[in-house]
Scaffold this motif. Structure first.
Motif, short mmCIF file in Angstrom:
data_model
loop_
_atom_site.label_atom_id
_atom_site.label_comp_id
_atom_site.label_asym_id
_atom_site.label_seq_id
_atom_site.Cartn_x
_atom_site.Cartn_y
_atom_site.Cartn_z
N GLY A 19 43.14 5.89 -12.92
CA GLY A 19 42.03 5.42 -13.74
C GLY A 19 41.94 6.07 -15.10
N ARG A 20 43.02 6.71 -15.57
CA ARG A 20 42.96 7.42 -16.85
C ARG A 20 42.60 6.49 -18.00
N ASP A 21 43.30 5.37 -18.11
CA ASP A 21 43.07 4.46 -19.22
C ASP A 21 41.68 3.83 -19.14
N ALA A 22 41.24 3.48 -17.93
CA ALA A 22 39.92 2.88 -17.77
C ALA A 22 38.82 3.85 -18.16
N ILE A 23 38.96 5.10 -17.75
CA ILE A 23 37.96 6.11 -18.09
C ILE A 23 37.93 6.34 -19.61
N PHE A 24 39.11 6.34 -20.22
CA PHE A 24 39.15 6.54 -21.67
C PHE A 24 38.50 5.38 -22.40
N LEU A 25 38.67 4.17 -21.89
CA LEU A 25 38.00 3.02 -22.51
C LEU A 25 36.48 3.16 -22.41
N VAL A 26 36.00 3.72 -21.30
CA VAL A 26 34.56 3.97 -21.18
C VAL A 26 34.10 4.98 -22.22
N VAL A 27 34.92 6.02 -22.43
CA VAL A 27 34.59 7.02 -23.45
C VAL A 27 34.53 6.37 -24.83
N VAL A 28 35.48 5.50 -25.14
CA VAL A 28 35.49 4.81 -26.43
C VAL A 28 34.27 3.90 -26.55
N ALA A 29 33.89 3.24 -25.45
CA ALA A 29 32.73 2.35 -25.48
C ALA A 29 31.44 3.12 -25.74
N LEU A 30 31.38 4.37 -25.30
CA LEU A 30 30.17 5.17 -25.53
C LEU A 30 29.97 5.51 -27.00
N LEU A 31 31.03 5.37 -27.81
CA LEU A 31 30.90 5.66 -29.23
C LEU A 31 29.94 4.71 -29.94
N VAL A 32 29.80 3.50 -29.42
CA VAL A 32 28.98 2.50 -30.11
C VAL A 32 27.52 2.54 -29.67
N ILE A 33 27.19 3.39 -28.71
CA ILE A 33 25.80 3.48 -28.23
C ILE A 33 25.02 4.40 -29.15
N PRO A 34 23.99 3.92 -29.81
CA PRO A 34 23.22 4.78 -30.72
C PRO A 34 22.39 5.80 -29.95
N VAL A 35 22.10 6.89 -30.61
CA VAL A 35 21.33 7.96 -29.98
C VAL A 35 19.95 7.48 -29.56
N GLN A 36 19.35 6.58 -30.35
CA GLN A 36 17.99 6.14 -30.08
C GLN A 36 17.85 5.45 -28.73
N VAL A 37 18.95 4.84 -28.26
CA VAL A 37 18.90 4.12 -26.99
C VAL A 37 18.64 5.07 -25.82
N GLY A 38 19.18 6.27 -25.90
CA GLY A 38 19.08 7.19 -24.78
C GLY A 38 17.92 8.17 -24.85
#
Length: 279
Positions: free
Chosen positions: A107-126
């Motif tokens: 699952g290395r590539d899948a986990i890394f894609l999740v990490v990349v996807a987290l880049l677009v989540i703004p701080v205000q959402v969390g």
């Protein structure tokens, strides 16, 4: 590249760059001079009047600032938030970046894609969900809570940055180290980290500056005993309005620390930013 270097070495370009630097430093100089003037002098004229009246300058404001318990406590709170956050982000991101770049696991590539996807989540959402979670865990309003929030939101970019830097290292270099009997841990500590020093220094500077200058997260997650310097200065403005004799030296203190950190790591920072741009 030769033409670019020749153009940058011309006296006209250098004079222009010096002019831009002086313009950029003008607000900093104005803030510093304002921090050395009394509130009465500030009310009577701008900071540039000190050139005609140098007797206005004194360090009384800084002496009073050191006696202001709110400012001094918030300064140390800022240090206690920024330094551990930067250290944890760099350490965890370096380990994760090396794993994503050179270790094989399910699952290395899948986990890394999740990490990349987290880049677009703004701080205000969390902000609200994490605030509720920290309230249940007893971390809301504390320095560890602010540190954990910054670490969580700083890791996606840090992992992405270091993983890409590690992946550009020659594969033959790592394979030669493994053939010589080096373990992954030893290769990481003695080979990868020294080579990646510019990228790590760049990441540390970015992370430190972001956390040191943050006010949004601290305003929500830090109580009165854990608030950093940015929140304390904002509170001083709201409560007293025109106490420039406190705000000016406090603001300059908040500004000069990141500048010292930047210039201390300037050489490694420039190498990290320029890495890969020139072959």
């Amino acid at each position: 590249m030769t033409a670019v270097r020749r153009a940058l070495s011309s006296s006209l370009v250098q004079a222009f760059l010096v002019l831009i630097g002086l313009i950029w430093l003008t607000p900093l100089a104005g803030l510093f001079l304002s921090s050395l003037r009394s509130s009465q002098d500030t009310a009577e004229g701008g900071w540039w009047t000190v050139f005609a009246h140098p007797g206005q300058l004194s360090f009384d404001n800084y002496s009073a600032l050191l006696e202001n318990s709110g400012i001094t406590q918030s300064f140390w709170n800022t240090v206690l938030i920024s330094v551990p956050t930067t250290f944890l982000v760099v350490v965890v991101a370096a380990l994760a970046g090396y794993a994503f770049a050179w270790l094989e696991f399910p699952g290395r590539d899948a986990i890394f894609l999740v990490v990349v996807a987290l880049l677009v989540i703004p701080v205000q959402v969390g902000l609200l969900p994490v605030a509720k979670l920290f309230g249940q865990l007893g971390l809301f309003g504390s320095i560890p809570g602010v540190v954990l929030f910054h670490v969580a939101y700083g890791l996606p970019f840090a992992v992405f940055l270091l993983r890409n830097y590690f992946a550009e290292m020659p594969k033959e270099m790592l394979e030669a180290a493994r053939m010589d009997g080096g373990t992954e841990w030893r290769i990481f500590l003695q080979l990868v980290l020294p080579v990646a020093r510019p990228a790590i220094a760049s990441l540390a500077v970015f992370q430190f500056l972001w956390v040191w200058n943050d006010m949004l997260v601290a305003l929500l997650f830090a109580n009165s005993g854990a608030q950093p310097l940015t929140v304390e200065l904002q509170s001083q403005i709201r409560q007293f309005g025109s106490n420039i004799d406190v705000l000016a030296p406090g603001a300059f203190l908040s500004l000069v620390v990141p500048l010292v950190v930047f210039f201390a790591f300037q050489r490694h920072f420039v190498q990290g930013v320029m890495a890969g741009s020139v072959k």
